[in-house]
Design an enzyme around this catalytic site. Structure first.
Site, PDB file in Angstrom:
ATOM      1  N   SER A 141       0.853  -1.200   0.000  1.00  0.00           N
ATOM      2  CA  SER A 141       0.000   0.000   0.000  1.00  0.00           C
ATOM      3  C   SER A 141       0.881   1.240   0.000  1.00  0.00           C
ATOM      4  O   SER A 141       2.005   1.232   0.516  1.00  0.00           O
ATOM      5  CB  SER A 141      -0.855   0.010   1.267  1.00  0.00           C
ATOM      6  OG  SER A 141      -1.561   1.227   1.375  1.00  0.00           O
ATOM      7  N   TYR A 155      -1.299  -0.543  10.540  1.00  0.00           N
ATOM      8  CA  TYR A 155      -1.488  -0.948   9.140  1.00  0.00           C
ATOM      9  C   TYR A 155      -0.289  -0.487   8.310  1.00  0.00           C
ATOM     10  O   TYR A 155       0.287  -1.258   7.540  1.00  0.00           O
ATOM     11  CB  TYR A 155      -2.785  -0.332   8.609  1.00  0.00           C
ATOM     12  CG  TYR A 155      -3.062  -0.590   7.147  1.00  0.00           C
ATOM     13  CD1 TYR A 155      -3.791  -1.709   6.736  1.00  0.00           C
ATOM     14  CD2 TYR A 155      -2.613   0.297   6.168  1.00  0.00           C
ATOM     15  CE1 TYR A 155      -4.054  -1.943   5.393  1.00  0.00           C
ATOM     16  CE2 TYR A 155      -2.868   0.072   4.818  1.00  0.00           C
ATOM     17  CZ  TYR A 155      -3.596  -1.044   4.433  1.00  0.00           C
ATOM     18  OH  TYR A 155      -3.848  -1.270   3.097  1.00  0.00           O
TER      19      TYR A 155
END
Ligand SMILES: NC(=O)c1ccc[n+]([C@@H]2O[C@H](COP(=O)([O-])OP(=O)(O)OC[C@H]3O[C@@H](n4cnc5c(N)ncnc54)[C@H](O)[C@@H]3O)[C@@H](O)[C@H]2O)c1
Length: 248
Positions: A141, A155
């Site tokens: 990501s 995350y």
């Protein structure tokens, strides 16, 4: 072995980007094992691809649990053969300010989003190395490159870990015909995005140079290239797919 008979294992394939990747690989002729902890959704996707289960197999497993990963890999091996292609896509997108994240929540997100990538890659890479051909793609990501705005520090840290694990495994496996790459999407229109507060997705889209969110099939096409024979000289890379959000 023909490309048509390759076996791909895609985690988090019950919805969103994982379902799109599984669909793309299945349409490209691979036998596809779709792994997810949500049995109902992954069965629905697998049945949609192939109702009689000959070419698409739903596998219920929680990537947090190593024994379930071992059983999943065994199941795929007994049905077809050990995966030639692994796509580590399963993750939990969890928000939270640095001040609010509880340490057990930190551990939980790191287990799902990072430890599982290490564990499953090790399980699948050994037979790929023996066979002399394999493709591993990790879905990372932009948050792992720059820190997230939607998801929390746990995350982002996990995704940064995925990027370096990609390089570690790429170096380890390069001499054996096994490539390991990461894709780094920014904001992609998936159920994870639908869960955002009203208007947030539009704000995100406005901040992206191309002016819109990404689509799951766009990430899937990129993964399709990375797992192809043509991509044999590409390893250890992070391929950005972010509408120009990060240019480097
Ligand atoms: N959607 C985005 O904007 C975006 C942006 C950057 C990166 N990503 C990454 O792309 C990947 C897919 O994202 P998405 O938006 O499609 O997510 P999503 O939440 O829509 O789907 C994730 C899937 O993974 C499964 N899953 C979650 N935890 C699991 C576990 N412990 N064991 C097994 N399965 C589990 C879920 O059941 C679900 O089917 C993730 O790695 C995510 O971090 C997404």
């Amino acid at each position: 072995m023909s490309v048509e008979q390759r076996v791909a294992l895609v985690t988090g394939a019950g919805q969103g980007i994982g379902a799109a990747i599984a669909t793309h690989l299945h349409r490209s002729g691979s036998l596809v094992a779709l792994l997810d902890r949500d049995e109902e959704s992954v069965r629905a996707v697998a049945t949609g691809l192939n109702p009689d289960g000959t070419t698409a197999l739903a596998v219920r497993a929680d990537v947090d649990r190593i024994t379930e990963l071992e059983s999943a890999v065994e199941l795929v091996g007994s049905r077809w053969h050990a995966p030639d292609v692994l796509v580590n896509n399963a993750a939990r997108t969890v928000a939270g300010s640095v001040w609010d994240i509880a340490l057990d929540e930190w551990d939980g997100v790191l287990a799902t989003n990072l430890r599982s990538v290490f564990a499953l890659t090790r399980l699948c890479a050994a037979p790929m190395r023996e066979r002399g051909w394999g493709r591993i793609v990790n879905v990372a990501s932009l948050a792992g490159q720059q820190g997230g705005t939607v998801a929390g520090a746990h995350y982002s840290a996990a995704k940064a870990g995925v990027l370096v694990l990609t390089k570690v495994f790429a170096r380890e496996l390069a001499a054996f015909g096994v490539t390991v790459n990461a894709v780094a999407p920014a904001s992609v229109r998936t159920p994870a995005m639908d869960a955002l507060p009203a208007g947030r997705a539009d704000e995100l889209a406005d901040a992206i140079p191309v002016g819109r969110l990404g689509e799951p099939h766009e990430v899937a096409s990129l993964v399709g290239y990375l797992v192809s024979d043509s991509a044999g000289y590409l390893t250890g890379a992070t391929v950005d797919i972010n509408g120009g959000s990060l240019m480097r």
